[in-house]
Design a protein around this motif. Structure first.
Motif, short mmCIF file in Angstrom:
data_model
loop_
_atom_site.label_atom_id
_atom_site.label_comp_id
_atom_site.label_asym_id
_atom_site.label_seq_id
_atom_site.Cartn_x
_atom_site.Cartn_y
_atom_site.Cartn_z
N ASP A 3 4.62 -6.10 -11.58
CA ASP A 3 3.13 -6.28 -12.00
C ASP A 3 2.39 -5.79 -10.93
O ASP A 3 2.62 -6.09 -9.61
N LYS A 5 -0.44 -6.68 -8.11
CA LYS A 5 -1.01 -7.97 -7.63
C LYS A 5 -2.42 -7.81 -7.18
O LYS A 5 -2.75 -7.00 -6.35
N VAL A 30 -1.01 -9.38 -12.32
CA VAL A 30 -1.14 -10.69 -12.15
C VAL A 30 -2.10 -11.04 -10.96
O VAL A 30 -2.43 -10.23 -10.08
N ALA A 32 -3.18 -12.48 -7.73
CA ALA A 32 -2.44 -12.74 -6.25
C ALA A 32 -3.36 -13.61 -5.58
O ALA A 32 -2.74 -14.09 -4.39
N ARG A 70 -1.40 -9.10 0.88
CA ARG A 70 -0.21 -9.49 0.14
C ARG A 70 -0.50 -8.75 -1.25
O ARG A 70 0.36 -9.12 -2.20
N ALA A 71 -1.55 -8.25 -1.39
CA ALA A 71 -1.88 -7.68 -2.77
C ALA A 71 -1.70 -6.33 -2.87
O ALA A 71 -1.54 -5.44 -1.99
N ASP A 72 -2.21 -5.75 -4.15
CA ASP A 72 -2.01 -4.34 -4.41
C ASP A 72 -3.49 -3.87 -4.63
O ASP A 72 -3.79 -2.64 -4.53
#
Ligand SMILES: NC(=O)C1=CN([C@@H]2O[C@H](COP(=O)(O)OP(=O)(O)OC[C@H]3O[C@@H](n4cnc5c(N)ncnc54)[C@H](OP(=O)(O)O)[C@@H]3O)[C@@H](O)[C@H]2O)C=CC1
Ligand SMILES: O=C(O)C1=N[C@H](C(=O)O)C[C@H](O)C1
Length: 271
Positions: A3, A5, A30, A32, A70-72
């Motif tokens: 998924d 993020k 999702v 994040a 830490r995310a996309d």
């Protein structure tokens, strides 16, 4: 594939809460992270609880860069000053930045464009499918109807909390009309009328702004001729249309090369 993020900035705002709800019901995405400003009374609260979807274990934070890292992708419906700051962080973290914020100055736009050299950015004054299709129709109508015969006026109404005018959507529609006419919007628009204005200068694109109550977003483009009028309108009934568009934009931009994209690119409506 795992998924995508997503981080929602301005998470406690009207759009922030809607985005959190829509992410929870979208396959392939999702939540994040959820960001608010340093002095926000919402820091530490559960983002899902705040959005009314039930606890999701994501606490609202103001620690932007580590959360982005830490995310996309980042979904950003905040304010121009905040968005310029988030664009720099998103560029640093190389994450997709979806910008719905309106009211940006030319200077803000230049900074956002510079950030798009390092990461994909999707920016639009309106993320809904309906408005972007309306823009295409407006461009066609403006091209087909000569400025000597048809005057173009754009009317918008929004809720009483909105702080910028004309709305980003009105400007998007104005730009579409100007493109159809082969002129620049900046030097052909009339944004305010008051007092003894004199007659309407031919070829201009006029704007009128209404504010009140809880209106999500109403826009009409009026092409007024001698003895007839064409009115092309869009009525937003639910902020979910903008949030769904923003999530779609993030999924579309994931893995794409750096650059500044629009919703027309996302929706396959650009020529
Ligand atoms: N393109 C589109 O499709 C759409 C665009 N919009 C645009 O999105 C923007 C937001 O609209 P809306 O949700 O109604 O506004 P809200 O005021 O409800 O939400 C904005 C949120 O961003 C927060 N915020 C502001 N500055 C910062 C910062 N530096 N760091 C973190 N959070 C911050 C605000 O916090 P605080 O309250 O503390 O300032 C608030 O929670 C507007 O520009 C609007 O025009 C809206 C709908 C659709
Ligand atoms: O502030 C809003 O609410 C909205 N802003 C955007 C705009 O300025 O056009 C999009 C939508 O109309 C709602």
């Amino acid at each position: 594939m795992s998924d995508m993020k997503l981080v929602v900035v301005g998470a406690a705002g009207r759009m922030g809460r809607t985005l959190i709800r829509i992410i929870a019901e979208t396959q392939g995405a999702v939540l994040a992270g959820a960001i608010e400003r340093e002095d926000s009374p919402h820091l530490g609260k559960d983002a899902g609880e705040l959005a009314g979807t039930g606890p999701n274990g994501i606490a609202i934070s103001s620690d932007t860069l580590p959360v982005f890292a830490r995310a996309d992708g980042v979904l950003d419906f905040t304010s121009p000053a905040a968005t310029v700051g988030f664009a720099a962080y998103a560029a640093q973290a190389h994450v997709v930045h979806v910008i719905g914020t309106t009211g940006c100055s030319a200077e803000d736009e230049a900074k956002i464009k510079a950030a798009a050299r390092h990461t994909p950015i999707v920016k639009s004054g309106n993320m809904s499918l309906g408005v972007n299709l309306l823009g295409v129709l407006v461009r066609q109508a403006a091209k087909a109807l000569d400025a000597a015969d048809f005057d173009i006026e754009i009317l918008e109404m929004h809720h009483k909390h909105k702080v910028d005018a004309p709305s980003g959507t009105a400007l998007l529609l104005g730009a579409a009309a100007a493109e159809g006419r082969g002129i620049g919007l900046a030097n052909s628009s009339v944004r305010v009328r008051d007092g003894h204005t004199g007659p309407r200068p031919e070829g201009t694109i006029g704007f009128a702004t209404l504010r009140g109550g809880s209106v999500v977003g109403d826009h009409s483009v009026i092409l007024a001729g001698a003895g007839e009028r064409i009115v092309l309108s869009h009525h937003a009934e639910d902020r979910a249309i903008f949030a769904r568009g923003a999530v779609k934009a993030a999924l579309w931009a994931h893995g794409r090369k750096s650059g500044l994209y629009s919703m027309l690119d996302v929706l396959g409506l650009s020529e």
